[in-house]
Motif scaffolding. Structure first.
Motif, short mmCIF file in Angstrom:
data_model
loop_
_atom_site.label_atom_id
_atom_site.label_comp_id
_atom_site.label_asym_id
_atom_site.label_seq_id
_atom_site.Cartn_x
_atom_site.Cartn_y
_atom_site.Cartn_z
N PHE A 18 -56.73 -29.55 -18.19
CA PHE A 18 -55.46 -30.09 -18.70
C PHE A 18 -54.81 -29.11 -19.65
O PHE A 18 -53.60 -28.86 -19.61
CB PHE A 18 -55.70 -31.43 -19.40
N SER A 19 -55.65 -28.48 -20.53
CA SER A 19 -55.12 -27.52 -21.49
C SER A 19 -54.53 -26.32 -20.79
O SER A 19 -53.51 -25.78 -21.19
CB SER A 19 -56.23 -27.10 -22.45
N ALA A 20 -55.20 -25.90 -19.68
CA ALA A 20 -54.71 -24.74 -18.95
C ALA A 20 -53.37 -25.02 -18.31
O ALA A 20 -52.53 -24.14 -18.18
CB ALA A 20 -55.72 -24.33 -17.88
N GLN A 21 -53.17 -26.29 -17.90
CA GLN A 21 -51.91 -26.65 -17.26
C GLN A 21 -50.80 -26.89 -18.26
O GLN A 21 -49.62 -26.80 -17.93
CB GLN A 21 -52.11 -27.90 -16.40
N ALA A 22 -51.17 -27.20 -19.50
CA ALA A 22 -50.16 -27.53 -20.52
C ALA A 22 -49.60 -26.24 -21.10
O ALA A 22 -50.01 -25.79 -22.16
CB ALA A 22 -50.78 -28.39 -21.63
N GLN A 23 -48.70 -25.63 -20.37
CA GLN A 23 -48.08 -24.38 -20.80
C GLN A 23 -46.59 -24.41 -20.47
O GLN A 23 -46.13 -25.22 -19.66
CB GLN A 23 -48.72 -23.18 -20.10
N GLY A 24 -45.86 -23.48 -21.10
CA GLY A 24 -44.47 -23.32 -20.74
C GLY A 24 -44.36 -22.66 -19.37
O GLY A 24 -45.30 -21.99 -18.92
N GLN A 25 -43.25 -22.85 -18.73
CA GLN A 25 -43.04 -22.25 -17.42
C GLN A 25 -41.58 -21.87 -17.25
O GLN A 25 -40.69 -22.70 -17.43
CB GLN A 25 -43.45 -23.21 -16.30
N LEU A 26 -41.31 -20.59 -16.91
CA LEU A 26 -39.95 -20.09 -16.72
C LEU A 26 -39.41 -20.50 -15.36
O LEU A 26 -40.10 -20.39 -14.35
CB LEU A 26 -39.94 -18.56 -16.80
N LYS A 27 -38.15 -20.93 -15.35
CA LYS A 27 -37.46 -21.15 -14.10
C LYS A 27 -36.02 -20.69 -14.26
O LYS A 27 -35.28 -21.20 -15.10
CB LYS A 27 -37.49 -22.63 -13.69
N PHE A 28 -35.60 -19.70 -13.45
CA PHE A 28 -34.26 -19.14 -13.55
C PHE A 28 -33.30 -19.87 -12.63
O PHE A 28 -33.67 -20.28 -11.52
CB PHE A 28 -34.28 -17.65 -13.18
N GLU A 29 -32.05 -20.02 -13.10
CA GLU A 29 -31.01 -20.57 -12.22
C GLU A 29 -30.81 -19.65 -11.03
O GLU A 29 -30.60 -20.09 -9.90
CB GLU A 29 -29.69 -20.74 -12.97
N LYS A 30 -30.85 -18.34 -11.26
CA LYS A 30 -30.88 -17.35 -10.18
C LYS A 30 -31.55 -16.10 -10.72
O LYS A 30 -31.50 -15.81 -11.92
CB LYS A 30 -29.48 -17.05 -9.64
N GLU A 31 -32.20 -15.36 -9.83
CA GLU A 31 -32.99 -14.21 -10.23
C GLU A 31 -32.30 -12.88 -9.97
O GLU A 31 -32.78 -11.83 -10.41
CB GLU A 31 -34.34 -14.24 -9.51
N THR A 32 -31.17 -12.91 -9.25
CA THR A 32 -30.40 -11.69 -8.99
C THR A 32 -28.92 -11.97 -9.21
O THR A 32 -28.41 -13.00 -8.74
CB THR A 32 -30.61 -11.19 -7.54
N HIS A 33 -28.25 -11.09 -9.93
CA HIS A 33 -26.80 -11.21 -10.11
C HIS A 33 -26.12 -9.98 -9.53
O HIS A 33 -26.49 -8.84 -9.85
CB HIS A 33 -26.41 -11.36 -11.57
N ASP A 34 -25.11 -10.21 -8.69
CA ASP A 34 -24.33 -9.14 -8.07
C ASP A 34 -22.98 -9.04 -8.77
O ASP A 34 -22.17 -9.96 -8.71
CB ASP A 34 -24.15 -9.43 -6.58
N PHE A 35 -22.73 -7.92 -9.45
CA PHE A 35 -21.45 -7.72 -10.14
C PHE A 35 -20.33 -7.38 -9.16
O PHE A 35 -19.16 -7.38 -9.55
CB PHE A 35 -21.58 -6.58 -11.16
N GLY A 36 -20.69 -7.09 -7.92
CA GLY A 36 -19.67 -6.62 -6.98
C GLY A 36 -19.27 -5.20 -7.33
O GLY A 36 -20.05 -4.42 -7.87
N THR A 37 -18.01 -4.84 -7.09
CA THR A 37 -17.52 -3.51 -7.41
C THR A 37 -16.77 -3.54 -8.74
O THR A 37 -15.87 -4.34 -8.93
CB THR A 37 -16.57 -2.99 -6.31
N ILE A 38 -17.20 -2.70 -9.66
CA ILE A 38 -16.56 -2.61 -10.97
C ILE A 38 -16.06 -1.18 -11.19
O ILE A 38 -16.58 -0.23 -10.59
CB ILE A 38 -17.53 -3.00 -12.11
N ALA A 39 -15.04 -1.04 -12.03
CA ALA A 39 -14.50 0.29 -12.33
C ALA A 39 -15.44 1.04 -13.27
O ALA A 39 -16.07 0.44 -14.15
CB ALA A 39 -13.13 0.16 -12.96
N GLU A 40 -15.55 2.34 -13.06
CA GLU A 40 -16.39 3.15 -13.94
C GLU A 40 -15.89 3.07 -15.38
O GLU A 40 -14.69 3.12 -15.64
CB GLU A 40 -16.41 4.61 -13.48
N GLY A 41 -16.82 2.93 -16.31
CA GLY A 41 -16.48 2.78 -17.72
C GLY A 41 -16.64 1.36 -18.22
O GLY A 41 -16.65 1.11 -19.43
#
Length: 260
Positions: A18-41
């Protein structure tokens, strides 16, 4: 005696499990973000939202990008069960034309202590422009701001100062602030709400660290997915002086003289 021993052993094993299971756990809304095309700078940034789906407080101890072109920031306080935190990734596209795909490693006290998220996109020319139809422009998000300039007054060289602007989406689609550009590379930004639905408002914070003396007028370009005005310009004004603390230590004759 043996029955009692086995019973106590079973209880210990159950509690250990039980103690081993009682831990925090990360869950991301999404794991990859695509910025698309952005201007240099552009300094493009995105906030990954992470939720603690475990049953113990979760602490993110370290965030490590795969290169120096990506600057991370994250929630430092413990994330309680059921609550969320953020990991902000900022990508500096200056001098980096072409596609990019970067990883960000996260270390925490979660049941799975190591996780990886990704940002990707493509850096186009500084004067990146695209043709749109009148219908596309009519349906575009629209970035509106109450005032286009902020005066800090007198600042010490190297002093960090924050200007706050109220922005609003007056368009028909969700508005996303994708980054900022400044010739001095001395401005970073934060948005209280990364995505604005039509009619919504948010606070845009520009953090300015001056490196040059005398009167400064820094033009900051706000890059967004507003196709009508994709590069709204704001101006930060300041009179930059040497350290006031050093000035206060000057003496005229035998008496200390305050900064004037």
């Amino acid at each position: 005696m043996n029955k009692k021993f086995y019973f106590l052993t079973a209880i210990c094993l159950f509690l250990a499990g039980f103690s081993a299971q009682a831990q925090g756990q990360l869950k991301f809304e999404k794991e990859t973000h695509d910025f698309g095309t952005i201007a240099e700078g552009v300094q493009a940034s995105y906030e990954f939202v992470v939720k603690n789906v475990g049953d113990k407080p979760l602490v993110i101890s370290h965030v490590q990008p795969s290169c120096g072109c990506t600057t991370p920031d994250w929630t430092k306080d413990p994330i309680m069960p059921g609550k969320t935190g953020v990991i902000k990734a900022m990508y500096n596209s200056t001098g980096r034309p072409g596609p990019f795909h970067k990883s960000i490693s996260i270390t925490s006290n979660a049941a799975t202590p190591h996780a990886v998220i990704f940002i990707k996109g493509e850096v186009g020319p500084q004067d990146l422009k695209t043709s749109y139809t009148p219908e596309q422009k009519a349906n575009s998000p629209r970035l509106a701001v109450g005032t286009t300039s902020h005066s800090f007054g007198k600042l010490e060289k190297g002093q960090k100062a924050v200007a706050k602007f109220t922005i609003k989406n007056t368009g028909r689609q969700d508005l996303v602030v994708q980054g900022v550009k400044a010739n001095c590379n001395c401005v970073t930004y934060k948005v209280s709400q990364p995505s604005l639905k039509p009619g919504q408002q948010a606070t845009l914070e520009l953090t300015y660290v001056p490196s040059m003396l005398k009167e400064q007028n820094e033009v900051v370009t706000i890059v967004s997915n507003d196709i009508v005005m994709p590069d709204l310009k704001l101006t930060l004004k300041a009179t930059v002086v040497e350290s006031l603390a050093q000035k206060n230590m000057l003496r005229e004759g035998n008496q200390p003289t305050p900064f004037r």
